[in-house]
Design an enzyme around this catalytic site. Structure first.
Site, PDB file in Angstrom:
ATOM      1  N   LYS A 154       0.882  -1.531   0.097  1.00  0.00           N
ATOM      2  CA  LYS A 154       0.090   0.060   0.470  1.00  0.00           C
ATOM      3  C   LYS A 154       0.528   1.409   0.176  1.00  0.00           C
ATOM      4  O   LYS A 154       1.118   1.919   1.030  1.00  0.00           O
ATOM      5  CB  LYS A 154      -1.108  -0.265   0.943  1.00  0.00           C
ATOM      6  CG  LYS A 154      -1.919   0.744   1.036  1.00  0.00           C
ATOM      7  CD  LYS A 154      -3.068  -0.333   2.044  1.00  0.00           C
ATOM      8  CE  LYS A 154      -4.338   1.303   1.983  1.00  0.00           C
ATOM      9  NZ  LYS A 154      -5.230   1.654   1.145  1.00  0.00           N
TER      10      LYS A 154
HETATM   11  N1  PMP Z   1      -7.439  -2.746  -3.371  1.00  0.00           N
HETATM   12  C1  PMP Z   1      -6.743  -1.249  -3.475  1.00  0.00           C
HETATM   13  C2  PMP Z   1      -6.288  -0.564  -4.060  1.00  0.00           C
HETATM   14  C3  PMP Z   1      -7.604  -0.809  -1.593  1.00  0.00           C
HETATM   15  O1  PMP Z   1      -6.728   0.406  -1.650  1.00  0.00           O
HETATM   16  C4  PMP Z   1      -7.610  -1.234  -0.552  1.00  0.00           C
HETATM   17  C5  PMP Z   1      -7.908  -0.402   0.458  1.00  0.00           C
HETATM   18  N2  PMP Z   1      -6.865  -0.739   1.395  1.00  0.00           N
HETATM   19  C6  PMP Z   1      -8.605  -2.477  -0.944  1.00  0.00           C
HETATM   20  C7  PMP Z   1      -8.168  -3.054  -2.462  1.00  0.00           C
HETATM   21  C8  PMP Z   1      -9.488  -3.302  -0.100  1.00  0.00           C
HETATM   22  O2  PMP Z   1      -7.913  -3.647   1.098  1.00  0.00           O
HETATM   23  P1  PMP Z   1      -9.356  -3.530   2.556  1.00  0.00           P
HETATM   24  O3  PMP Z   1      -9.980  -4.932   2.990  1.00  0.00           O
HETATM   25  O4  PMP Z   1      -7.875  -3.983   3.031  1.00  0.00           O
HETATM   26  O5  PMP Z   1      -9.576  -2.136   2.900  1.00  0.00           O
END
Ligand code: PMP
Length: 297
Positions: A154
């Protein structure tokens, strides 16, 4: 919106008023996007206390993202969880969105930076993308190529791709975008993972070209409780245009139903879909005192 004159934030070992926390304009993160972050939610449980949902998993992903970007962080995931509870306490927050950001010192070069800063903020935030079913369009942008970056990290800079896709979708009058990967298979939304339902089964893009979402994983766990099969694979737009129903998952969006993709309206009523059921189960799960021990059905 994110803070007021009383908001406390955490920055490098200190509790500072949000208005007083600041940084250098020469930070490498600001110029080149090298930094990592998380999006986490805390919920007030049915018993009235507050629990940070899958806090350790989020901080482990944060440290993993940092490592992939050659950023060394002088905290353990457990310490960051502890700081998050203190932050919520200091701000009297019961339901909150939590944003940890690891950003770097000044460096106009393209080399790793020794000193990483840890900033954590929290605020009250409603479900991102709202409570209505979403009208989604396929983006003209594709997700970053997995050989051009670590897609499973991320990283701050990756979100320029997300901003372009969401902006394009909104300019065309849609609520959100769905991006394909570099091979043309369905990948994910700018800030959420994607699932579709067909003949009582769930389908979702396999890992490799997407962020491994923690909500995505939670949906797998919930589906397992329903003895539902979730098929991970490579899916085309044609597969989605033949689906019964679809939804996004993410910490900020939770489980968000999709009304239509481009000109294709999903035929199953949202209330009759697996997504709807999973949305209800998800809410129960995040507000349970012991989410892992909960019997949901
Ligand atoms: N894909 C992207 C590109 C994201 O930014 C997010 C948000 N973090 C997600 C998927 C979903 O991840 P999570 O369920 O861990 O929030």
């Amino acid at each position: 919106m994110y803070y007021n004159e009383n908001t406390t934030t955490y920055l490098d070992g200190k509790w500072l008023l949000a208005e007083e926390a600041n940084t250098s304009l020469y930070a490498q993160t600001l110029h080149y996007g090298n930094g990592v972050f998380e999006g986490i939610r805390a919920y007030q449980t049915e018993e009235g206390n507050t629990l940070v949902f899958k806090a350790l998993e989020h901080y482990e992903r944060l440290l993993d993202s940092a490592q992939k970007m050659h950023i060394s962080v002088a905290y353990t995931a457990e310490q960051l969880v502890q700081l998050t509870y203190e932050l919520l306490d200091k701000n009297n927050l019961k339901d909150a969105y939590i944003r940890p950001l690891i950003y770097l010192d000044p460096n106009m070069g393209l080399t790793p930076v020794e000193n990483a800063h840890v900033f954590i903020a929290a605020w009250e935030w409603d479900k991102y993308l709202g409570h209505q079913l979403l009208n989604v369009t396929t983006s003209s942008y594709c997700r970053p190529h997995p050989k051009s970056c670590h897609v499973e990290a991320k990283t701050v800079g990756h979100y320029t791709n997300s901003i372009l896709a969401t902006t394009e979708a909104k300019q065309k009058g849609y609520d959100e975008a769905l991006l394909l990967d570099h091979e043309g298979f369905v990948a994910e939304a700018p800030g959420a993972n994607f699932f579709f339902e067909k003949d009582g089964k769930l389908y979702t893009p396999a890992l490799g070209n997407i962020l491994p979402g923690i909500t995505r994983k939670t949906v797998f766990e919930l589906a397992d409780q329903l003895h539902l099969e979730v098929v991970e694979g490579k899916f085309t737009l044609e597969d989605v245009y033949a689906a019964d129903s679809a939804f996004f998952t993410g910490t900020a969006v939770e489980v968000a139903g999709i009304a239509a993709l481009d000109d294709y309206k999903f035929p199953l009523e949202w209330e009759d879909s697996l997504g709807y059921l999973l949305n209800k189960m998800y809410t129960k799960c995040v507000t349970a005192n012991e989410p892992s021990k909960l019997t949901l059905v």
